[in-house]
Design a protein around this motif. Structure first.
Motif, mmCIF file in Angstrom:
data_model
loop_
_atom_site.group_PDB
_atom_site.id
_atom_site.type_symbol
_atom_site.label_atom_id
_atom_site.label_comp_id
_atom_site.label_asym_id
_atom_site.label_seq_id
_atom_site.Cartn_x
_atom_site.Cartn_y
_atom_site.Cartn_z
ATOM 1 N N SER A 107 42.297 11.451 56.957
ATOM 2 C CA SER A 107 41.871 11.957 58.033
ATOM 3 C C SER A 107 41.094 11.312 59.143
ATOM 4 C CB SER A 107 40.811 13.036 57.548
ATOM 5 O OG SER A 107 39.651 12.120 56.921
ATOM 6 N N ILE A 108 41.333 9.823 58.978
ATOM 7 C CA ILE A 108 40.558 9.059 59.940
ATOM 8 C C ILE A 108 41.668 8.814 61.062
ATOM 9 C CG2 ILE A 108 39.232 7.014 60.406
ATOM 10 C CD1 ILE A 108 38.802 6.689 57.439
ATOM 11 N N LEU A 109 41.844 9.794 61.736
ATOM 12 C CA LEU A 109 43.040 9.921 62.794
ATOM 13 C C LEU A 109 42.892 8.810 64.094
ATOM 14 C CD1 LEU A 109 43.420 13.676 62.979
ATOM 15 C CD2 LEU A 109 44.780 12.181 61.471
ATOM 16 N N SER A 110 41.636 8.222 64.117
ATOM 17 C CA SER A 110 41.485 7.250 65.069
ATOM 18 C C SER A 110 42.068 5.937 64.680
ATOM 19 C CB SER A 110 40.060 6.932 65.362
ATOM 20 O OG SER A 110 39.362 6.554 64.467
ATOM 21 N N ASN A 111 42.536 5.776 63.416
ATOM 22 C CA ASN A 111 43.060 4.386 62.797
ATOM 23 C C ASN A 111 44.691 4.829 62.866
ATOM 24 O OD1 ASN A 111 43.927 2.747 60.515
ATOM 25 N ND2 ASN A 111 41.761 2.075 60.909
ATOM 26 N N PRO A 112 45.368 3.640 62.920
ATOM 27 C CA PRO A 112 46.851 3.639 62.931
ATOM 28 C C PRO A 112 47.347 4.061 61.568
ATOM 29 C CG PRO A 112 46.216 1.581 64.229
ATOM 30 C CD PRO A 112 44.674 2.368 63.719
ATOM 31 N N ASP A 113 46.712 3.566 60.464
ATOM 32 C CA ASP A 113 46.842 3.842 59.314
ATOM 33 C C ASP A 113 47.123 5.535 58.756
ATOM 34 O OD1 ASP A 113 47.403 1.227 58.089
ATOM 35 O OD2 ASP A 113 45.261 1.382 57.562
ATOM 36 N N CYS A 114 46.425 6.170 59.773
ATOM 37 C CA CYS A 114 46.476 7.519 59.581
ATOM 38 C C CYS A 114 47.279 8.213 60.523
ATOM 39 C CB CYS A 114 45.246 8.198 59.555
ATOM 40 S SG CYS A 114 43.881 7.646 58.217
#
Length: 398
Positions: free
Chosen positions: A229-236
């Motif tokens: 849910s940390i949509l600001s991170n490329p992993d998400c």
């Protein structure tokens, strides 16, 4: 090695397979591997054991440890699930060591990134971590998968799974079929290696589907998440999409999880927010992100239902908050919460999973910074009927 029944001081007979492994680091350090093959162990029994080694004429004897064998006919069992556990800031380790002594959990599943780069300092960091974790690992069987911090001369042999590099494996344990999938292949491997890994996974799922009547639950563990849910991170975002759909949207993990009716994708997620490393996983269980998240049954970025009874698709759990030097991941404050997100927790903790033929109970517990057990933070029960199990044996074509 000497081991015996808890009530008997006489040694149990075993065979020993020993070999030397020389790593590829600068120091070319030797590691001595020992595999002990016992005679048939008795169910519901506590065994004690100790290790003796000889060096330059001196004999060194370890502490005495103990492990248990599970009940043979018990309909349910429990295991621990965690990931991203280092030797520094390892908040949950004191709790793990205490739980291991209680003989309540049959094994622990760790979704990668143990100790963080065990090859550092010519392997002395790995020695430090293993000595630190010894009182835990010496008592509970360990099932793990490789994370992005474990790329150096990794050894995770499981010859029975018929995968050449031994980085992926599966086991049947009572009513559970557990699969360990090496998600790093999507980011470090060639297109051919990705396809080889996916083909192995599909072949394994085909076999597991045929045994669904006897082994109804399928859980996939991996290091990176399919959803987070940390949509600001490329992993998400893009990295999660790579895992779900594959490179150039050819094939990824999600289509196989859906086609073969996987129940859960379990992963340990750890993202370095400043450095933007990656995260991904699904029950599917995974790690890589340093927090806890649980999705609803999900497919194609959409929650299909909020019910976990006879679920139409897999759900994912991220359990990567055991404790590590990077600390926890901070949730976004200014973005919408995805509709597929069922629960999340930003503190330290670990998960337990209890499985019976018709139910799966997931619990996530908090651990305090001082290493003590905190409150229950999440619980969900997954259930299925016999009719649903029979339907799961049919491979989806959509």
């Amino acid at each position: 090695m000497h081991y015996w029944y808890d009530s008997d001081e006489n040694d149990v007979v075993y065979e020993s397979l020993d070999w030397e492994f020389v790593d590829s680091g600068i120091a070319k350090k030797s590691q001595f591997m020992h595999t002990f093959i016992s005679k048939q162990l008795e169910p519901s029994t506590i065994y004690k054991y100790k290790i003796e080694t000889k060096d330059k004429g001196q004999i060194f004897v370890s502490n005495t440890y103990e492990f248990h064998t599970p009940q043979e006919d018990a309909p349910s069992f429990r295991f621990l699930a965690t990931g991203d556990l280092g030797a520094t800031n390892a908040v949950s380790m004191p709790v793990f060591k205490e739980l291991a002594q209680n003989h309540e959990y049959d094994f622990v599943a760790i979704m990668g990134d143990q100790g963080y780069n065990l090859d550092d300092f010519n392997g002395t960091k790995g020695d430090q971590y293993m000595n630190f974790a010894q009182d835990f690992y010496a008592r509970v069987p360990l099932l793990t998968t490789a994370g992005n911090h474990e790329e150096a001369f990794d050894l995770m042999p499981y010859h029975e799974s018929n995968f050449d590099d031994a980085m992926q494996y599966s086991i049947d344990y009572k009513s559970l079929h557990l699969i360990s999938f090496a998600t790093e292949v999507f980011f470090e491997g060639s297109d051919a290696q990705v396809q080889t890994s996916l083909q192995w996974l599909e072949n394994d799922l085909i076999k597991a589907s045929r045994r669904r009547a006897k082994v109804p639950w399928i859980i996939v563990i991996g290091h990176r998440p399919l959803y987070c849910s940390i949509l600001s991170n490329p992993d998400c975002k893009e990295n999660a999409e790579t895992l779900r759909f594959g490179h150039s949207k050819q094939q990824g993990l999600e289509s196989l999880l859906v086609k073969y009716n996987v129940d859960m994708y379990l992963w340990q997620v750890t993202c370095n927010i400043a450095g933007y490393t990656s995260c991904t996983d699904a029950l599917h269980i995974s790690g890589h992100k340093h927090n806890y998240e649980r999705t609803f049954p999900v497919r194609n970025d959409t929650a299909l239902t909020r019910s976990y009874h006879n679920a139409p698709s897999f759900f994912q759990v991220i359990t990567g908050n055991a404790g590590n030097y990077e600390g926890g991941d901070i949730f976004d404050k200014d973005t919408d919460i995805p509709s597929w997100l069922g629960s999340r927790f930003q503190g330290y903790g670990f998960s337990t999973i209890e499985i019976s033929p018709r139910h799966l109970d997931l619990h996530h517990y908090e651990t305090h910074i001082d290493g003590t057990l905190g409150h229950l933070q999440d619980h969900v029960r997954v259930s299925k009927t016999e009719c649903h199990i029979n339907k799961q044996r049919i491979i989806r074509q959509d």
